[in-house]
Design an enzyme around this catalytic site. Structure first.
Site, mmCIF file in Angstrom:
data_model
loop_
_atom_site.group_PDB
_atom_site.id
_atom_site.type_symbol
_atom_site.label_atom_id
_atom_site.label_comp_id
_atom_site.label_asym_id
_atom_site.label_seq_id
_atom_site.Cartn_x
_atom_site.Cartn_y
_atom_site.Cartn_z
ATOM 1 N N LYS A 104 0.840 -1.194 0.000
ATOM 2 C CA LYS A 104 0.000 0.000 0.000
ATOM 3 C C LYS A 104 0.878 1.248 0.000
ATOM 4 O O LYS A 104 1.543 1.542 0.983
ATOM 5 C CB LYS A 104 -0.890 0.034 1.250
ATOM 6 C CG LYS A 104 -1.947 1.123 1.140
ATOM 7 C CD LYS A 104 -2.587 1.463 2.466
ATOM 8 C CE LYS A 104 -2.044 2.728 3.065
ATOM 9 N NZ LYS A 104 -2.136 3.920 2.216
ATOM 10 N N GLY B 232 -5.472 3.536 -1.038
ATOM 11 C CA GLY B 232 -6.534 3.986 -0.143
ATOM 12 C C GLY B 232 -5.978 4.473 1.171
ATOM 13 O O GLY B 232 -4.759 4.585 1.356
ATOM 14 N N GLY C 169 -4.952 4.862 5.113
ATOM 15 C CA GLY C 169 -4.293 4.023 6.105
ATOM 16 C C GLY C 169 -5.291 3.391 7.053
ATOM 17 O O GLY C 169 -5.207 2.202 7.381
ATOM 18 N N VAL D 111 -7.317 0.657 4.451
ATOM 19 C CA VAL D 111 -6.517 -0.390 3.795
ATOM 20 C C VAL D 111 -5.357 -0.839 4.690
ATOM 21 O O VAL D 111 -5.151 -2.034 4.908
ATOM 22 C CB VAL D 111 -5.973 0.118 2.439
ATOM 23 C CG1 VAL D 111 -5.122 -0.962 1.777
ATOM 24 C CG2 VAL D 111 -7.109 0.523 1.530
ATOM 25 N N GLU E 212 9.969 1.587 10.470
ATOM 26 C CA GLU E 212 10.921 2.689 10.280
ATOM 27 C C GLU E 212 10.115 3.969 10.466
ATOM 28 O O GLU E 212 9.252 4.291 9.652
ATOM 29 C CB GLU E 212 11.541 2.586 8.882
ATOM 30 C CG GLU E 212 12.903 3.243 8.810
ATOM 31 C CD GLU E 212 12.798 4.709 8.481
ATOM 32 O OE1 GLU E 212 12.945 5.531 9.428
ATOM 33 O OE2 GLU E 212 12.575 5.048 7.330
ATOM 34 N N CYS F 136 13.142 11.486 6.580
ATOM 35 C CA CYS F 136 13.279 11.161 8.005
ATOM 36 C C CYS F 136 14.715 11.335 8.487
ATOM 37 O O CYS F 136 14.975 11.393 9.680
ATOM 38 C CB CYS F 136 12.781 9.752 8.272
ATOM 39 S SG CYS F 136 13.531 8.547 7.171
ATOM 40 N N GLU G 146 8.936 15.981 15.771
ATOM 41 C CA GLU G 146 9.292 15.930 14.351
ATOM 42 C C GLU G 146 8.418 16.903 13.555
ATOM 43 O O GLU G 146 7.196 16.808 13.581
ATOM 44 C CB GLU G 146 9.105 14.501 13.811
ATOM 45 C CG GLU G 146 9.600 14.372 12.391
ATOM 46 C CD GLU G 146 9.456 12.962 11.812
ATOM 47 O OE1 GLU G 146 8.413 12.337 12.039
ATOM 48 O OE2 GLU G 146 10.392 12.523 11.122
HETATM 49 O O1 TXE Z 1 2.101 9.430 7.985
HETATM 50 P P1 TXE Z 1 1.419 8.054 8.172
HETATM 51 P P2 TXE Z 1 1.386 10.860 7.976
HETATM 52 C C1 TXE Z 1 6.093 11.491 9.936
HETATM 53 C C2 TXE Z 1 6.107 12.971 9.739
HETATM 54 C C3 TXE Z 1 4.698 13.281 9.424
HETATM 55 C C4 TXE Z 1 3.982 12.313 10.327
HETATM 56 C C5 TXE Z 1 2.595 11.975 9.931
HETATM 57 O O2 TXE Z 1 6.439 13.617 10.949
HETATM 58 O O3 TXE Z 1 4.346 14.588 9.703
HETATM 59 O O4 TXE Z 1 4.773 11.153 10.268
HETATM 60 O O5 TXE Z 1 2.551 11.723 8.549
HETATM 61 C C6 TXE Z 1 -0.429 4.456 6.286
HETATM 62 N N1 TXE Z 1 -2.580 1.308 9.735
HETATM 63 N N2 TXE Z 1 6.499 10.749 8.766
HETATM 64 O O6 TXE Z 1 0.255 10.895 8.933
HETATM 65 O O7 TXE Z 1 -0.029 8.223 8.418
HETATM 66 C C7 TXE Z 1 -0.653 5.630 5.378
HETATM 67 O O8 TXE Z 1 -1.779 5.427 4.566
HETATM 68 C C8 TXE Z 1 -1.764 1.023 8.716
HETATM 69 C C9 TXE Z 1 7.806 10.187 8.812
HETATM 70 O O9 TXE Z 1 1.082 11.217 6.613
HETATM 71 O O10 TXE Z 1 2.240 7.313 9.136
HETATM 72 C C10 TXE Z 1 0.665 5.667 4.612
HETATM 73 O O11 TXE Z 1 0.654 4.698 3.585
HETATM 74 N N3 TXE Z 1 -1.275 1.963 7.886
HETATM 75 C C11 TXE Z 1 8.057 9.261 7.735
HETATM 76 C C12 TXE Z 1 1.670 5.290 5.681
HETATM 77 O O12 TXE Z 1 0.915 4.644 6.700
HETATM 78 C C13 TXE Z 1 -1.607 3.247 8.107
HETATM 79 C C14 TXE Z 1 7.393 9.414 6.449
HETATM 80 C C15 TXE Z 1 2.428 6.466 6.282
HETATM 81 O O13 TXE Z 1 1.531 7.439 6.698
HETATM 82 C C16 TXE Z 1 -2.454 3.600 9.177
HETATM 83 C C17 TXE Z 1 6.058 9.957 6.562
HETATM 84 C C18 TXE Z 1 -2.944 2.570 10.010
HETATM 85 N N4 TXE Z 1 -3.743 2.795 11.058
HETATM 86 C C19 TXE Z 1 5.685 10.630 7.689
HETATM 87 N N5 TXE Z 1 -2.605 4.940 9.171
HETATM 88 C C20 TXE Z 1 9.384 8.605 7.665
HETATM 89 N N6 TXE Z 1 9.754 7.852 8.690
HETATM 90 O O14 TXE Z 1 10.084 8.689 6.664
HETATM 91 C C21 TXE Z 1 -1.876 5.416 8.132
HETATM 92 N N7 TXE Z 1 -1.286 4.393 7.474
#
Ligand code: TXE
Length: 480
Positions: A173, A204, A206, A209, A248, A282, A384
């Protein structure tokens, strides 16, 4: 309007709900695509396809799997320009960066794991002449890969490549914010001869999906990159099911600058570490600790260098920073800049949204922002932000900067600038982080373990670590 479809069992199909989310081009601030609003029913379809494909894929030879992965890599490479443009339109990053970093790295990920898997040996332990043990490795089965929006195809392939190389079938996903390049990958996989059902790509939210994947009994492992909060939610659901997990998560990386550094090099690398990809990596160094003896000199040289980093239309080569990936994230970053002021910080450069003339008038752009005057333990220096925002903090002694650098709940990467070899190694050993760069940043050798400590994650990606993660080990003990 481009309509994206799910890729299940080798075919592009509509989500069962027939509902679509809006996909935005962040540089234009406009909807330009439709993204499947899939749910657990689509996950179920994909799992069925994967289970069916498993026996065939799992029984291919390592060489056969490697050849397919190499063909996928070559397929992306042949369409480099197209993939790079799609990544930029979807994510907001400069096109030159998509061409120089994201898409080439996606190709390298596939090539690297296609080759590395050929060199993964089993283990052998001899107790005495009569007893020996060896290790068998088998694919886990159906595994889930969930990736974020900052480095879309780069991180998507970083997960699926080792999983496929070891004979697993994958439900993947991509982020709903940046699904375009992952959706294009299905075509490349079909052309490369990846059997149907081996890789299924579901788009879709998080919460629908991702969460259905995490809960699904037949998905035996989850490899996730994203926010720490989401990582905690995935653990909460997957841990009691005894799923393998690789998480990660976020970072709040310190950049330690000692007065015996190579000054010019340090300024240049610190600017890149702070603002590459709009600070949405990150690994970005967002807390810059500078020894007080060179604080003012560093500050002015750093500011001069940052001023050269133009924010603009991602399609222009002169734009060093593009748009922020989503409106929600744009607002989050701006709210942190407001918080910095409340916490007593002084904005010495940038500090707000940038209006880019022309076609990007409504895009989500933020100026590279430098803040000083904040204590190391305030919220701005602990949470962050994940955007083009950095703080400058002076320090006097080595012990003091180590304490401040290690003070956050995160521990992904640290960067140290010094020409003193003993200090470099001494401080590196004390950093609470999974990665330490000395006099460099984002130098990546794909063989090295990649990941963080504390709230930056669990497990390591990269090299043989990821290949092993996607297998089950079995010890066989023989007595003669
Ligand atoms: O990330 P999410 P978000 C950090 C960064 C950012 C914060 C939130 O600080 O501001 O995280 O970002 C999926 N079960 N990073 O909310 O939600 C989602 O659909 C399973 C650091 O946009 O964590 C996407 O595919 N999956 C980072 C993926 O998780 C779920 C990179 C990441 O989105 C889910 C991005 C759930 N319950 C953000 N909810 C890095 N480490 O590089 C969401 N997702």
């Amino acid at each position: 309007m481009q309509r994206i479809l799910n890729f299940i069992n080798g075919e592009y199909i509509e989500p069962i709900s027939k509902q679509y989310l809006k996909g935005f081009n962040p540089a234009l601030g406009m909807v330009y695509s439709e993204v499947p609003d899939s749910d657990e029913r689509d996950v179920e379809l994909a799992v069925s396809a994967s289970k069916e494909a498993l026996a065939k894929w799992g029984s291919t030879t390592q060489e056969q799997r490697s050849e397919v992965l190499l063909r996928i890599a070559n397929g992306i490479e042949a369409r480099m320009e197209e993939f790079a443009l799609a990544e930029t339109n979807d994510q907001g990053k400069p096109l030159w960066l998509s061409k120089a970093m994201d898409i080439p790295r996606a190709v390298s990920n596939l090539k690297f794991y296609a080759n590395a898997a050929l060199h993964l040996n089993g283990e052998f332990h001899q107790t005495d002449q009569h007893i020996f043990n060896y290790t068998l490795r088998s694919p886990i089965g159906v595994v889930g890969c969930i990736s974020p929006w900052n480095l879309p195809l780069y991180l998507f392939t970083w997960k699926i490549a080792p999983a496929l190389a070891m004979g697993n079938c994958v439900i993947a996903k991509p982020s709903e914010i940046t699904p375009m390049t992952a959706s294009m990958l299905g075509e490349v996989c079909n052309a490369a001869g990846l059997p149907k059902g081996v890789l299924n790509i579901i788009h879709g939210l998080g919460a629908k999906v991702g969460s259905a994947m995490t809960k699904h009994f037949d998905i035996k492992a989850i490899s996730f990159t994203g926010g720490t909060k989401t990582g905690a939610e995935i653990s909460r659901v997957a841990a009691p099911m005894f799923k393998k997990m690789s998480l990660e998560l976020g970072g709040k990386n310190p950049n330690l600058i000692f007065d015996d550094c190579n000054f010019e090099k340090t300024v240049k690398i610190s600017v890149a570490a702070a603002f590459t990809n709009q600070g949405e990596i990150c690994l970005c160094g967002s807390r810059i600790f500078i020894q007080d003896t060179i604080y003012e000199k560093f500050k002015s040289a750093f500011m001069e260098e940052v001023k050269k980093r133009t924010v603009g239309d991602p399609l222009n080569d002169s734009s060093k920073l593009g748009a922020i990936a989503s409106k929600e994230h744009f607002e989050k970053i701006l709210s942190y800049i407001a918080l910095a002021k409340q916490e007593g910080g002084e904005i010495i450069l940038g500090g707000g949204a940038v209006m880019v003339e022309g076609r990007c008038r409504q895009g989500w752009f933020i100026a590279p922002t430098i803040i000083e005057g904040l204590s190391y333990d305030c919220r701005i220096n602990q949470e962050e932000i994940f955007g083009p925002v950095v703080t400058l903090v002076p320090f006097t002694t080595e012990a003091e900067v180590i304490m401040m650098a290690n003070s956050t709940p995160f521990g992904l990467a640290s960067t140290i600038f010094t020409e003193n070899l003993s200090r470099a190694h001494r401080v590196a050993a004390k950093m609470e982080s999974g990665i330490v760069w000395i006099n460099c940043w984002l130098e990546r050798d794909l063989r090295t373990p990649f990941g963080g400590v504390k709230q930056s994650g669990v497990g390591r990606e990269g090299g043989f670590e990821a290949l092993k993660f996607f297998t089950e080990e079995k010890n066989v003990c023989v007595k003669i």
